[in-house]
Design a protein around this motif. Sequence first.
Motif, PDB file in Angstrom:
ATOM      1  N   ASP A 147       1.009  -0.690   0.147  1.00  0.00           N
ATOM      2  CA  ASP A 147       0.221  -0.341   0.104  1.00  0.00           C
ATOM      3  C   ASP A 147       1.076   1.087   0.179  1.00  0.00           C
ATOM      4  O   ASP A 147       0.574   2.059  -0.901  1.00  0.00           O
ATOM      5  N   GLU A 148       1.688   1.172   0.556  1.00  0.00           N
ATOM      6  CA  GLU A 148       2.708   2.440   0.754  1.00  0.00           C
ATOM      7  C   GLU A 148       3.461   2.723  -0.286  1.00  0.00           C
ATOM      8  O   GLU A 148       3.390   4.308  -1.332  1.00  0.00           O
ATOM      9  N   ILE A 149       4.115   1.280  -0.959  1.00  0.00           N
ATOM     10  CA  ILE A 149       5.114   1.441  -2.207  1.00  0.00           C
ATOM     11  C   ILE A 149       3.547   2.271  -3.159  1.00  0.00           C
ATOM     12  O   ILE A 149       4.133   3.284  -4.428  1.00  0.00           O
ATOM     13  N   ARG A 150       2.102   1.497  -3.735  1.00  0.00           N
ATOM     14  CA  ARG A 150       1.069   2.309  -4.523  1.00  0.00           C
ATOM     15  C   ARG A 150       1.172   3.604  -4.302  1.00  0.00           C
ATOM     16  O   ARG A 150       0.477   4.330  -5.167  1.00  0.00           O
ATOM     17  N   SER A 151       1.370   3.817  -2.692  1.00  0.00           N
ATOM     18  CA  SER A 151       1.347   5.695  -2.507  1.00  0.00           C
ATOM     19  C   SER A 151       1.437   6.152  -3.452  1.00  0.00           C
ATOM     20  O   SER A 151       1.802   7.126  -3.368  1.00  0.00           O
ATOM     21  N   TYR A 152       3.525   6.202  -3.668  1.00  0.00           N
ATOM     22  CA  TYR A 152       4.110   6.816  -4.153  1.00  0.00           C
ATOM     23  C   TYR A 152       3.836   6.220  -5.762  1.00  0.00           C
ATOM     24  O   TYR A 152       4.850   6.430  -6.861  1.00  0.00           O
ATOM     25  N   GLY A 153       3.183   5.744  -6.381  1.00  0.00           N
ATOM     26  CA  GLY A 153       3.085   5.793  -8.088  1.00  0.00           C
ATOM     27  C   GLY A 153       2.793   4.367  -8.861  1.00  0.00           C
ATOM     28  O   GLY A 153       3.712   4.609  -9.863  1.00  0.00           O
ATOM     29  N   ILE A 154       3.180   3.919  -7.514  1.00  0.00           N
ATOM     30  CA  ILE A 154       3.909   2.741  -8.082  1.00  0.00           C
ATOM     31  C   ILE A 154       2.407   1.436  -8.786  1.00  0.00           C
ATOM     32  O   ILE A 154       1.959   1.316  -7.470  1.00  0.00           O
ATOM     33  N   ASN A 155       2.252   0.735  -9.752  1.00  0.00           N
ATOM     34  CA  ASN A 155       1.622   0.010 -10.485  1.00  0.00           C
ATOM     35  C   ASN A 155       2.380  -1.506  -9.541  1.00  0.00           C
ATOM     36  O   ASN A 155       2.789  -1.959 -10.343  1.00  0.00           O
ATOM     37  N   ILE A 156       1.861  -1.601  -8.400  1.00  0.00           N
ATOM     38  CA  ILE A 156       1.997  -2.599  -7.652  1.00  0.00           C
ATOM     39  C   ILE A 156       0.812  -3.374  -7.364  1.00  0.00           C
ATOM     40  O   ILE A 156       0.239  -3.262  -7.150  1.00  0.00           O
ATOM     41  N   ILE A 157       1.393  -5.057  -6.881  1.00  0.00           N
ATOM     42  CA  ILE A 157      -0.008  -5.771  -6.695  1.00  0.00           C
ATOM     43  C   ILE A 157       0.294  -7.065  -5.711  1.00  0.00           C
ATOM     44  O   ILE A 157       1.542  -7.143  -5.793  1.00  0.00           O
TER      45      ILE A 157
END
Length: 149
Positions: A49-59
Amino acid sequence: VSQSRYNGGFIIDEVIYQKGLSNKQIADTLNALTKALTIADAAEPKSIDEIRSYGINIIPASKGQGSVNQGIQFVQQQRISVTKRSLNVIKEYRNYLWETDKDGKIINTPSHLFSHSMDAIRYGLDSYRASTVEELPPDDTKLFRGGFY
């Protein structure tokens, strides 16, 4: 570990292999690379969730009972090429081990030694296989990443 589908196989390219990075440092590193879907260890939902908040398309990687051995079997069935700059991936491929029982007999449980890159590869390829997720690349032209974050 960056992975791409090409000519019926997969190309594995080690992008970064480093311990102790913060989620922000991971995101900064990934943001500096070509945009790609990132598939991360599902055991770290807050980090995802945190990495996604920095704009990374992550699942998160698909996990379930028996998924490790099924994923390993799937990876073993693929045609895989590894770039020569992927030194840690190559080292782990050459040294990947299975656990042994008290009598020294190999059992069907992977060892955790030399498994970080192997797990990242498995996350990416296994999620590609389970391509019910819309973001996964449908053709030979897109990149995706698997990794621990």
